[in-house]
Design a protein around this motif. Sequence first.
Motif, PDB file in Angstrom:
ATOM      1  N   HIS A 279      31.050  52.771  19.795  1.00 54.11           N
ATOM      2  CA  HIS A 279      30.898  51.317  19.875  1.00 54.11           C
ATOM      3  C   HIS A 279      32.081  50.690  20.605  1.00 54.11           C
ATOM      4  CE1 HIS A 279      27.412  51.009  17.212  1.00 54.11           C
ATOM      5  NE2 HIS A 279      27.934  52.075  16.643  1.00 54.11           N
ATOM      6  N   HIS A 280      33.152  51.473  20.809  1.00 57.82           N
ATOM      7  CA  HIS A 280      34.363  51.004  21.476  1.00 57.82           C
ATOM      8  C   HIS A 280      34.784  52.047  22.511  1.00 57.82           C
ATOM      9  CE1 HIS A 280      34.397  49.275  17.415  1.00 57.82           C
ATOM     10  NE2 HIS A 280      34.876  48.204  18.019  1.00 57.82           N
ATOM     11  N   LEU A 281      35.138  51.591  23.703  1.00 55.72           N
ATOM     12  CA  LEU A 281      35.569  52.505  24.758  1.00 55.72           C
ATOM     13  C   LEU A 281      36.872  52.003  25.365  1.00 55.72           C
ATOM     14  CD1 LEU A 281      34.752  55.071  26.386  1.00 55.72           C
ATOM     15  CD2 LEU A 281      33.765  53.496  28.075  1.00 55.72           C
ATOM     16  N   PRO A 282      37.971  52.743  25.163  1.00 53.21           N
ATOM     17  CA  PRO A 282      39.227  52.377  25.825  1.00 53.21           C
ATOM     18  C   PRO A 282      39.076  52.531  27.340  1.00 53.21           C
ATOM     19  CG  PRO A 282      39.603  53.898  24.010  1.00 53.21           C
ATOM     20  CD  PRO A 282      38.127  53.875  24.268  1.00 53.21           C
ATOM     21  N   ILE A 283      39.744  51.658  28.075  1.00 54.44           N
ATOM     22  CA  ILE A 283      39.681  51.657  29.533  1.00 54.44           C
ATOM     23  C   ILE A 283      41.051  52.031  30.081  1.00 54.44           C
ATOM     24  CG2 ILE A 283      39.167  50.270  31.583  1.00 54.44           C
ATOM     25  CD1 ILE A 283      36.767  50.789  29.641  1.00 54.44           C
ATOM     26  N   ALA A 284      41.065  53.005  31.004  1.00 52.72           N
ATOM     27  CA  ALA A 284      42.315  53.501  31.577  1.00 52.72           C
ATOM     28  C   ALA A 284      42.331  53.254  33.084  1.00 52.72           C
ATOM     29  CB  ALA A 284      42.471  54.996  31.294  1.00 52.72           C
TER      30      ALA A 284
ATOM     31  N   LEU B  28      40.032  47.545  26.520  1.00 51.97           N
ATOM     32  CA  LEU B  28      39.060  48.136  25.605  1.00 51.97           C
ATOM     33  C   LEU B  28      37.789  47.303  25.702  1.00 51.97           C
ATOM     34  CD1 LEU B  28      39.394  50.158  22.798  1.00 51.97           C
ATOM     35  CD2 LEU B  28      38.537  48.006  21.940  1.00 51.97           C
ATOM     36  N   ILE B  29      36.658  47.976  25.778  1.00 47.92           N
ATOM     37  CA  ILE B  29      35.381  47.269  25.801  1.00 47.92           C
ATOM     38  C   ILE B  29      34.541  47.772  24.635  1.00 47.92           C
ATOM     39  CG2 ILE B  29      34.222  48.863  27.386  1.00 47.92           C
ATOM     40  CD1 ILE B  29      32.971  46.207  28.655  1.00 47.92           C
ATOM     41  N   SER B  30      33.771  46.865  24.074  1.00 51.91           N
ATOM     42  CA  SER B  30      32.934  47.225  22.931  1.00 51.91           C
ATOM     43  C   SER B  30      31.472  46.944  23.239  1.00 51.91           C
ATOM     44  CB  SER B  30      33.363  46.429  21.699  1.00 51.91           C
ATOM     45  OG  SER B  30      33.009  45.066  21.848  1.00 51.91           O
ATOM     46  N   ALA B  31      30.620  47.488  22.413  1.00 52.09           N
ATOM     47  CA  ALA B  31      29.196  47.205  22.537  1.00 52.09           C
ATOM     48  C   ALA B  31      28.942  45.710  22.379  1.00 52.09           C
ATOM     49  CB  ALA B  31      28.414  48.007  21.494  1.00 52.09           C
ATOM     50  N   THR B  32      29.740  45.050  21.562  1.00 43.64           N
ATOM     51  CA  THR B  32      29.610  43.605  21.386  1.00 43.64           C
ATOM     52  C   THR B  32      29.945  42.865  22.676  1.00 43.64           C
ATOM     53  OG1 THR B  32      30.140  43.805  19.037  1.00 43.64           O
ATOM     54  CG2 THR B  32      30.384  41.613  20.021  1.00 43.64           C
TER      55      THR B  32
ATOM     56  N   GLY C 131      37.066  54.999  29.798  1.00 41.66           N
ATOM     57  CA  GLY C 131      36.269  54.500  30.914  1.00 41.66           C
ATOM     58  C   GLY C 131      37.179  53.902  31.959  1.00 41.66           C
ATOM     59  N   ARG C 132      36.582  53.355  33.007  1.00 41.70           N
ATOM     60  CA  ARG C 132      37.328  52.747  34.113  1.00 41.70           C
ATOM     61  C   ARG C 132      36.932  51.277  34.251  1.00 41.70           C
ATOM     62  NH1 ARG C 132      39.593  56.410  37.873  1.00 41.70           N
ATOM     63  NH2 ARG C 132      40.458  54.468  38.676  1.00 41.70           N
ATOM     64  N   ALA C 133      37.886  50.459  34.640  1.00 36.86           N
ATOM     65  CA  ALA C 133      37.660  49.022  34.788  1.00 36.86           C
ATOM     66  C   ALA C 133      36.655  48.705  35.893  1.00 36.86           C
ATOM     67  CB  ALA C 133      38.982  48.309  35.057  1.00 36.86           C
TER      68      ALA C 133
ATOM     69  N   VAL D 105      33.189  46.305  33.983  1.00 41.11           N
ATOM     70  CA  VAL D 105      33.939  46.432  32.738  1.00 41.11           C
ATOM     71  C   VAL D 105      35.152  45.506  32.747  1.00 41.11           C
ATOM     72  CG1 VAL D 105      35.358  48.027  31.406  1.00 41.11           C
ATOM     73  CG2 VAL D 105      33.107  48.755  32.219  1.00 41.11           C
ATOM     74  N   ARG D 106      35.870  45.419  33.859  1.00 47.65           N
ATOM     75  CA  ARG D 106      37.099  44.605  33.920  1.00 47.65           C
ATOM     76  C   ARG D 106      36.842  43.143  33.564  1.00 47.65           C
ATOM     77  NH1 ARG D 106      36.962  45.902  39.276  1.00 47.65           N
ATOM     78  NH2 ARG D 106      38.902  47.043  39.059  1.00 47.65           N
ATOM     79  N   ASP D 107      35.624  42.670  33.818  1.00 51.22           N
ATOM     80  CA  ASP D 107      35.303  41.273  33.553  1.00 51.22           C
ATOM     81  C   ASP D 107      35.024  40.990  32.080  1.00 51.22           C
ATOM     82  OD1 ASP D 107      35.456  40.710  36.330  1.00 51.22           O
ATOM     83  OD2 ASP D 107      33.395  41.426  36.583  1.00 51.22           O
ATOM     84  N   TRP D 108      34.798  42.031  31.285  1.00 54.21           N
ATOM     85  CA  TRP D 108      34.409  41.849  29.892  1.00 54.21           C
ATOM     86  C   TRP D 108      35.301  42.567  28.897  1.00 54.21           C
ATOM     87  CZ3 TRP D 108      31.134  38.126  28.794  1.00 54.21           C
ATOM     88  CH2 TRP D 108      30.385  37.616  29.849  1.00 54.21           C
ATOM     89  N   MET D 109      36.210  43.420  29.366  1.00 58.73           N
ATOM     90  CA  MET D 109      37.070  44.165  28.440  1.00 58.73           C
ATOM     91  C   MET D 109      38.143  43.263  27.845  1.00 58.73           C
ATOM     92  SD  MET D 109      39.404  46.460  31.002  1.00 58.73           S
ATOM     93  CE  MET D 109      40.787  45.739  31.875  1.00 58.73           C
ATOM     94  N   SER D 110      38.668  43.674  26.706  1.00 54.66           N
ATOM     95  CA  SER D 110      39.792  42.993  26.067  1.00 54.66           C
ATOM     96  C   SER D 110      41.074  43.643  26.548  1.00 54.66           C
ATOM     97  CB  SER D 110      39.713  43.134  24.546  1.00 54.66           C
ATOM     98  OG  SER D 110      38.518  42.617  24.060  1.00 54.66           O
ATOM     99  N   SER D 111      42.084  42.835  26.748  1.00 59.46           N
ATOM    100  CA  SER D 111      43.376  43.348  27.174  1.00 59.46           C
ATOM    101  C   SER D 111      44.440  42.377  26.672  1.00 59.46           C
ATOM    102  CB  SER D 111      43.405  43.436  28.706  1.00 59.46           C
ATOM    103  OG  SER D 111      44.565  44.061  29.150  1.00 59.46           O
TER     104      SER D 111
END
Length: 139
Positions: A102-107, A116-120, A83-85, A5-11
């Motif tokens: 479709h969107h999952l915040p990451i803590a 935040l990571i999305s299905a996209t 979710g987790r990174a 997730v950490r490699d694809w999430m927005s921050s």
Amino acid sequence: MPHLVRDWMSSPVVVVDPDSSVSYAMTLMRRRNIHSVIVDVSEKNPSYGIVTTTDVSIKIVAAERNPAETTVREIMSGPLITGRADWTLKECSKILEKYKFHHLPIADEHGTLIGLISATDIFMSVEEQGWDEEKNARF
């Protein structure tokens, strides 16, 4: 390459006040080219909500509400599931499917929102990295 997730999430996470207008949230989303904002409900008791472009479509457009006269508190979803990174994209995808998100915040481990990571985002990962039996085992 692991698919985490950490490699694809927005921050960083874009956060709005619950009393902000939906128009303000829409402007933030358009200008930042994002599809959701996090709603910071309380400073004393960290509880968050989320407003997405789907919420705007269903709860503003279809309901014929004025976004300038509606607060994000009125249309947000929450409380958030996070979710987790360090999760794999497969773990993340299972949560998105389970809850129909479709969107999952990451803590982080302290509950602080870090992304935040999305299905996209997951779609783009699969498209960019490819998908075969060897990689399938690591997703």
